[in-house]
Scaffold this motif. Structure first.
Motif, PDB file in Angstrom:
ATOM      1  N   ARG A  18     101.019  34.381  35.329  1.00 56.73           N
ATOM      2  CA  ARG A  18      99.829  33.555  35.119  1.00 56.73           C
ATOM      3  C   ARG A  18     100.182  32.446  34.144  1.00 56.73           C
ATOM      4  NH1 ARG A  18      95.350  36.695  32.354  1.00 56.73           N
ATOM      5  NH2 ARG A  18      96.383  35.986  30.458  1.00 56.73           N
ATOM      6  N   GLY A  19      99.919  31.220  34.543  1.00 59.32           N
ATOM      7  CA  GLY A  19     100.269  30.085  33.711  1.00 59.32           C
ATOM      8  C   GLY A  19      99.253  29.818  32.615  1.00 59.32           C
ATOM      9  N   ARG A  20      99.558  28.830  31.807  1.00 62.77           N
ATOM     10  CA  ARG A  20      98.704  28.460  30.682  1.00 62.77           C
ATOM     11  C   ARG A  20      97.313  28.042  31.143  1.00 62.77           C
ATOM     12  NH1 ARG A  20     100.598  26.824  25.541  1.00 62.77           N
ATOM     13  NH2 ARG A  20      99.068  25.666  24.302  1.00 62.77           N
ATOM     14  N   ASP A  21      97.212  27.493  32.359  1.00 60.07           N
ATOM     15  CA  ASP A  21      95.931  27.034  32.883  1.00 60.07           C
ATOM     16  C   ASP A  21      95.214  28.096  33.710  1.00 60.07           C
ATOM     17  OD1 ASP A  21      97.577  27.099  35.070  1.00 60.07           O
ATOM     18  OD2 ASP A  21      97.576  24.938  35.419  1.00 60.07           O
ATOM     19  N   GLY A  22      95.712  29.326  33.702  1.00 60.40           N
ATOM     20  CA  GLY A  22      95.065  30.419  34.410  1.00 60.40           C
ATOM     21  C   GLY A  22      95.488  30.581  35.851  1.00 60.40           C
ATOM     22  N   ARG A  23      96.238  29.629  36.390  1.00 67.18           N
ATOM     23  CA  ARG A  23      96.688  29.742  37.772  1.00 67.18           C
ATOM     24  C   ARG A  23      97.845  30.728  37.885  1.00 67.18           C
ATOM     25  NH1 ARG A  23      95.598  24.200  37.021  1.00 67.18           N
ATOM     26  NH2 ARG A  23      94.237  23.265  38.605  1.00 67.18           N
ATOM     27  N   LEU A  24      97.844  31.494  38.953  1.00 66.65           N
ATOM     28  CA  LEU A  24      98.983  32.350  39.259  1.00 66.65           C
ATOM     29  C   LEU A  24     100.049  31.546  39.988  1.00 66.65           C
ATOM     30  CD1 LEU A  24      97.168  35.551  40.563  1.00 66.65           C
ATOM     31  CD2 LEU A  24      98.273  35.266  38.342  1.00 66.65           C
ATOM     32  N   SER A  25     101.283  31.901  39.764  1.00 69.68           N
ATOM     33  CA  SER A  25     102.381  31.271  40.497  1.00 69.68           C
ATOM     34  C   SER A  25     103.442  32.317  40.766  1.00 69.68           C
ATOM     35  CB  SER A  25     102.975  30.095  39.716  1.00 69.68           C
ATOM     36  OG  SER A  25     103.453  30.512  38.459  1.00 69.68           O
ATOM     37  N   VAL A  26     104.237  32.071  41.801  1.00 69.21           N
ATOM     38  CA  VAL A  26     105.365  32.935  42.126  1.00 69.21           C
ATOM     39  C   VAL A  26     106.621  32.081  42.194  1.00 69.21           C
ATOM     40  CG1 VAL A  26     103.943  34.558  43.424  1.00 69.21           C
ATOM     41  CG2 VAL A  26     105.114  32.731  44.623  1.00 69.21           C
ATOM     42  N   TYR A  27     107.755  32.694  41.810  1.00 73.83           N
ATOM     43  CA  TYR A  27     109.052  32.036  41.872  1.00 73.83           C
ATOM     44  C   TYR A  27     109.919  32.791  42.866  1.00 73.83           C
ATOM     45  CZ  TYR A  27     107.506  29.488  37.809  1.00 73.83           C
ATOM     46  OH  TYR A  27     106.778  28.671  36.962  1.00 73.83           O
ATOM     47  N   GLN A  28     110.641  32.044  43.682  1.00 74.26           N
ATOM     48  CA  GLN A  28     111.465  32.656  44.715  1.00 74.26           C
ATOM     49  C   GLN A  28     112.670  31.763  44.998  1.00 74.26           C
ATOM     50  OE1 GLN A  28     107.969  31.721  47.534  1.00 74.26           O
ATOM     51  NE2 GLN A  28     109.701  31.924  48.950  1.00 74.26           N
ATOM     52  N   MET A  29     113.671  32.354  45.629  1.00 75.19           N
ATOM     53  CA  MET A  29     114.843  31.595  46.044  1.00 75.19           C
ATOM     54  C   MET A  29     114.738  31.237  47.515  1.00 75.19           C
ATOM     55  SD  MET A  29     117.114  30.896  43.706  1.00 75.19           S
ATOM     56  CE  MET A  29     118.561  30.542  44.715  1.00 75.19           C
ATOM     57  N   SER A  30     115.245  30.063  47.865  1.00 73.90           N
ATOM     58  CA  SER A  30     115.378  29.666  49.258  1.00 73.90           C
ATOM     59  C   SER A  30     116.713  28.948  49.393  1.00 73.90           C
ATOM     60  CB  SER A  30     114.227  28.738  49.676  1.00 73.90           C
ATOM     61  OG  SER A  30     114.400  28.296  51.009  1.00 73.90           O
ATOM     62  N   HIS A  31     117.650  29.618  50.055  1.00 76.58           N
ATOM     63  CA  HIS A  31     119.011  29.087  50.168  1.00 76.58           C
ATOM     64  C   HIS A  31     119.579  28.861  48.763  1.00 76.58           C
ATOM     65  CE1 HIS A  31     118.298  28.851  54.432  1.00 76.58           C
ATOM     66  NE2 HIS A  31     117.235  28.086  54.232  1.00 76.58           N
ATOM     67  N   ASP A  32     119.820  27.628  48.357  1.00 82.97           N
ATOM     68  CA  ASP A  32     120.434  27.375  47.056  1.00 82.97           C
ATOM     69  C   ASP A  32     119.463  26.707  46.090  1.00 82.97           C
ATOM     70  OD1 ASP A  32     120.219  24.915  48.234  1.00 82.97           O
ATOM     71  OD2 ASP A  32     122.336  24.365  48.059  1.00 82.97           O
ATOM     72  N   ALA A  33     118.149  26.938  46.258  1.00 82.07           N
ATOM     73  CA  ALA A  33     117.142  26.311  45.408  1.00 82.07           C
ATOM     74  C   ALA A  33     116.141  27.345  44.924  1.00 82.07           C
ATOM     75  CB  ALA A  33     116.419  25.202  46.174  1.00 82.07           C
ATOM     76  N   ALA A  34     115.545  27.087  43.763  1.00 78.97           N
ATOM     77  CA  ALA A  34     114.437  27.884  43.264  1.00 78.97           C
ATOM     78  C   ALA A  34     113.140  27.175  43.616  1.00 78.97           C
ATOM     79  CB  ALA A  34     114.542  28.069  41.753  1.00 78.97           C
ATOM     80  N   LEU A  35     112.176  27.945  44.130  1.00 81.41           N
ATOM     81  CA  LEU A  35     110.902  27.395  44.557  1.00 81.41           C
ATOM     82  C   LEU A  35     109.772  28.017  43.755  1.00 81.41           C
ATOM     83  CD1 LEU A  35     111.292  27.608  48.452  1.00 81.41           C
ATOM     84  CD2 LEU A  35     112.041  25.756  46.930  1.00 81.41           C
ATOM     85  N   CYS A  36     108.672  27.273  43.649  1.00 84.53           N
ATOM     86  CA  CYS A  36     107.461  27.775  43.008  1.00 84.53           C
ATOM     87  C   CYS A  36     106.275  27.544  43.939  1.00 84.53           C
ATOM     88  CB  CYS A  36     107.223  27.071  41.673  1.00 84.53           C
ATOM     89  SG  CYS A  36     105.680  27.538  40.848  1.00 84.53           S
ATOM     90  N   ARG A  37     105.437  28.554  44.065  1.00 79.90           N
ATOM     91  CA  ARG A  37     104.150  28.419  44.747  1.00 79.90           C
ATOM     92  C   ARG A  37     103.063  28.753  43.736  1.00 79.90           C
ATOM     93  NH1 ARG A  37     103.465  30.989  50.593  1.00 79.90           N
ATOM     94  NH2 ARG A  37     101.765  29.486  50.532  1.00 79.90           N
ATOM     95  N   ALA A  38     101.941  28.036  43.787  1.00 78.62           N
ATOM     96  CA  ALA A  38     100.902  28.235  42.776  1.00 78.62           C
ATOM     97  C   ALA A  38      99.514  28.108  43.384  1.00 78.62           C
ATOM     98  CB  ALA A  38     101.062  27.222  41.637  1.00 78.62           C
ATOM     99  N   GLU A  39      98.553  28.760  42.736  1.00 74.64           N
ATOM    100  CA  GLU A  39      97.158  28.591  43.112  1.00 74.64           C
ATOM    101  C   GLU A  39      96.713  27.160  42.812  1.00 74.64           C
ATOM    102  OE1 GLU A  39      95.037  32.883  42.344  1.00 74.64           O
ATOM    103  OE2 GLU A  39      95.456  31.644  40.586  1.00 74.64           O
ATOM    104  N   GLN A  40      95.898  26.601  43.682  1.00 73.62           N
ATOM    105  CA  GLN A  40      95.351  25.273  43.426  1.00 73.62           C
ATOM    106  C   GLN A  40      94.348  25.310  42.277  1.00 73.62           C
ATOM    107  OE1 GLN A  40      96.422  22.438  45.094  1.00 73.62           O
ATOM    108  NE2 GLN A  40      97.942  23.846  45.936  1.00 73.62           N
TER     109      GLN A  40
END
Length: 338
Positions: A8-30
């Motif tokens: 949970r971020g500072r603004d209350g939104r949840l986010s997830v971190y994941q790998m895709s090939h050779d990059a790190a990705l983030c997905r977050a609640e709007q």
């Protein structure tokens, strides 16, 4: 990822971190509790090796550490700070190599002290534990050899409620614990205990204002909890082969530790017990659909302090979420694809 990858971020939104090939990705609640955006690459165009680590400070900023290729047969560690889920993360910055140069020596771990300084832990080429920490006014301090030998698997690191960092690692037949006496002081090897564990099962959590607890599966398949200064306490037969996810939460007015693990059946199993009262026992309850063998689970509290569980399968890319219902007990709503 080494560590909880649902936060949970500072603004209350949840986010997830994941790998895709050779990059790190983030997905977050709007918005907190709302729909989710598409995955976004973080840290710039830096190519990464698999297996990054995630940590979060009391300021709710996310810190990621990963290995990157630097030359033929060589790699170096890099660090990235993500202040808020919907903001762009800072670019990856070099942290270096515990031995100066060389290839990857093992998966890293990262924890953030009470002043917001990231501490990176990794096995070094000699088999011991090395650490490098951010300085208060920017930059990084020197690599420090915390000693030991023959360490196996990834270390884990966690910030206690008072902001001090603690680290755990395993060598054949023994778990080892390092801590700081005060924030921003040197680490010392504080305690160890004789035990045999299954590789890849360490997970640490701050379970009170005074203590952190290490969870692991021993060689017999029993999930155990260890607080340095005492012997490991058996909790239950492990639900499955991997590490548990863990979060401290309030359930029906009680301070509890909630554990989750992908079970041998493929479903997610949950167990809760009063924090640091392992003698009360813990029992698994399974939830959701059967998941691929590579699926992992992570736990967090949302903006309303409700438990949220997430599962992610690298082979399918499928992200599923379930939230605790507003009713007694640990009743989760339906698992939904994000």
């Amino acid at each position: 990822m080494n560590g909880e990858w649902l936060i949970r971020g500072r603004d209350g939104r949840l986010s997830v971190y994941q790998m895709s090939h050779d990059a790190a990705l983030c997905r977050a609640e709007q918005v907190p509790g709302g729909s989710w955006g598409a995955p976004r690459r973080i840290g710039g165009d830096q190519r990464l090796h698999p297996g990054p680590a995630v940590g979060q400070g009391a300021d709710a900023y996310a810190h990621l550490v990963a290995w990157r290729p630097t030359a033929s047969g060589e790699s170096g560690l890099v660090h990235c700070t993500h202040f808020r889920p919907l903001l762009a993360a800072l670019d990856w910055e070099p942290v270096g190599h515990p031995n100066g140069t060389g290839d990857r020596t093992g998966p890293p771990a990262v924890a953030v002290d009470g002043h917001g300084r990231a501490h990176v832990f990794v096995r070094n080429g000699g088999g011991g534990l090395s650490m490098r920490a951010q300085k208060q006014k920017g930059g990084w301090g020197p690599w420090r050899d915390l000693k030991s030998a023959q360490l196996q698997d990834a270390p884990v690191a966690v910030a206690g409620r008072d902001g001090r960092i603690e680290a755990y690692a395993y060598r054949p037949g023994r778990l080892i614990h390092w801590l700081q006496e005060e924030q921003a002081t040197e680490f010392r090897m504080a305690d160890s205990v004789q035990t045999e564990i299954r590789p890849g099962t360490l997970r640490a959590l701050a379970t009170s204002d005074e203590n952190t607890t290490l969870f692991f599966t021993d060689a017999s398949g029993t999930l155990c909890a260890w607080r340095p200064g005492a012997e490991p306490v058996p909790l239950a037969t492990a639900a499955g082969p991997g590490p548990v996810a863990a979060v401290r939460c309030e359930l029906d007015g009680h301070d509890c530790t909630l554990l989750a693990q992908r079970s041998s059946s493929g479903r997610i199993a949950f167990a809760a017990y009063p924090s640091e009262e392992e003698e009360a026992g813990a029992w698994w309850t399974e939830s959701g659909p059967a998941l691929p063998a590579d699926a992992t689970v992570s736990l967090a509290l949302d903006a309303d302090a409700r438990v949220v569980a997430a599962t992610l399968s690298p082979s399918t890319g499928q992200l599923l979420l379930a939230r605790r219902k507003d009713e007694a007990g640990l009743a989760l709503g339906a698992w939904e694809a994000v």
